[in-house]
Design an enzyme around this catalytic site. Structure first.
Site, PDB file in Angstrom:
ATOM      1  N   ARG A 171      13.713  43.138  38.867  1.00  0.00           N
ATOM      2  CA  ARG A 171      13.540  43.624  37.486  1.00  0.00           C
ATOM      3  C   ARG A 171      14.776  43.369  36.633  1.00  0.00           C
ATOM      4  NH1 ARG A 171      11.819  49.168  39.479  1.00  0.00           N
ATOM      5  NH2 ARG A 171      12.181  48.181  41.493  1.00  0.00           N
TER       6      ARG A 171
ATOM      7  N   GLU B 141      18.574  53.649  47.561  1.00  0.00           N
ATOM      8  CA  GLU B 141      18.086  55.034  47.476  1.00  0.00           C
ATOM      9  C   GLU B 141      17.057  55.271  48.582  1.00  0.00           C
ATOM     10  OE1 GLU B 141      16.311  55.990  43.726  1.00  0.00           O
ATOM     11  OE2 GLU B 141      15.967  58.085  44.260  1.00  0.00           O
TER      12      GLU B 141
HETATM   13  P1  AMP Z   1      20.420  52.383  43.449  1.00  0.00           P
HETATM   14  O1  AMP Z   1      20.969  51.290  44.310  1.00  0.00           O
HETATM   15  O2  AMP Z   1      20.211  53.669  44.207  1.00  0.00           O
HETATM   16  O3  AMP Z   1      21.203  52.575  42.180  1.00  0.00           O
HETATM   17  O4  AMP Z   1      18.949  51.937  43.048  1.00  0.00           O
HETATM   18  C1  AMP Z   1      18.768  51.015  42.027  1.00  0.00           C
HETATM   19  C2  AMP Z   1      17.709  49.986  42.362  1.00  0.00           C
HETATM   20  O5  AMP Z   1      16.554  50.567  42.979  1.00  0.00           O
HETATM   21  C3  AMP Z   1      17.237  49.327  41.099  1.00  0.00           C
HETATM   22  O6  AMP Z   1      17.068  47.936  41.358  1.00  0.00           O
HETATM   23  C4  AMP Z   1      15.938  50.005  40.775  1.00  0.00           C
HETATM   24  O7  AMP Z   1      15.019  49.080  40.289  1.00  0.00           O
HETATM   25  C5  AMP Z   1      15.471  50.646  42.084  1.00  0.00           C
HETATM   26  N1  AMP Z   1      15.173  52.081  41.960  1.00  0.00           N
HETATM   27  C6  AMP Z   1      15.855  53.095  42.525  1.00  0.00           C
HETATM   28  N2  AMP Z   1      15.339  54.288  42.240  1.00  0.00           N
HETATM   29  C7  AMP Z   1      14.272  54.037  41.435  1.00  0.00           C
HETATM   30  C8  AMP Z   1      13.329  54.880  40.761  1.00  0.00           C
HETATM   31  N3  AMP Z   1      13.357  56.229  40.862  1.00  0.00           N
HETATM   32  N4  AMP Z   1      12.392  54.280  39.994  1.00  0.00           N
HETATM   33  C9  AMP Z   1      12.348  52.928  39.868  1.00  0.00           C
HETATM   34  N5  AMP Z   1      13.211  52.090  40.483  1.00  0.00           N
HETATM   35  C10 AMP Z   1      14.167  52.631  41.259  1.00  0.00           C
END
Ligand code: AMP
Length: 176
Positions: free
Chosen positions: A59, A96
């Site tokens: 994305r 995550e």
């Molecule tokens: P992080 O590495 O935890 O900051 O997660 C970011 C990545 O995971 C991004 O590429 C987001 O597209 C995806 N992502 C994480 N949590 C969500 C969420 N609650 N909704 C949509 N996409 C998420």
């Protein structure tokens, strides 16, 4: 702050796992004026102090490419494992939910280039920090990043700032 854009983002509860509120930007992309406004506001937020944009698969490609074309900047694709055909640099990271790896072509960063990192959403910051580490390993100066969505309670934007990166975001979903 940018309530008009927040209203275009669909929330899908318990996807892909129970307890996750998935913030779905496909509904924002379907709205032409909303998508254009998102890119315009990202452009206004990031200024011009960079040479290249790096978008994170998948994305981050959408917003990174639109912003790069608008600003006439080159685009680096930060890809998931085993997608790039040339010699790569890679970094593993915890997500995550789950684990992943990002890669770039080893030769994609011109010496001393200032790179703006772009993704759709920052949660824990694990993905963005891995991308920053990777781009820096490739020779980039990474001092700024932009995201459409911030989940501030998960602390990713603060972690990125602690790593010396200015963070711009348009929409916050607090309380998760
Ligand atoms: P992080 O590495 O935890 O900051 O997660 C970011 C990545 O995971 C991004 O590429 C987001 O597209 C995806 N992502 C994480 N949590 C969500 C969420 N609650 N909704 C949509 N996409 C998420």
């Amino acid at each position: 702050m940018n309530d008009d854009l927040a209203a275009l983002i669909r929330t899908v509860p318990d996807y892909p796992h129970a307890g996750i509120q998935f913030r779905d930007i496909t509904t924002l992309l379907l709205d032409g004026p909303g998508f254009a406004t998102t890119v315009d506001r990202l452009a206004a937020a990031v200024g011009t102090g960079f040479d290249l944009i790096a978008g994170i698969e998948a994305r981050g490609f959408v917003f990174g490419a639109a912003l790069a074309a608008k600003l006439a900047k080159g685009l680096i694709l930060v890809r998931k494992a085993n997608k790039l055909p040339g010699t790569v640099l890679g970094v593993n990271y915890a997500l995550e939910y789950g684990e992943d790896r990002v890669e770039i072509h080893a030769d994609c960063v011109p010496a001393g280039a200032r790179v703006l990192l772009v993704d759709d959403l920052i949660a824990t910051g694990g993905t963005a920090l891995a991308a920053v580490q990777l781009l820096r390993a490739g020779g980039a100066t990474v001092t700024a990043a932009a995201f459409v969505i911030d989940l501030p309670d998960l602390g990713g934007a603060d972690r990125l700032r602690a790593a010396g990166v200015d963070v711009a975001t348009l929409v916050e979903f607090a309380g998760e």
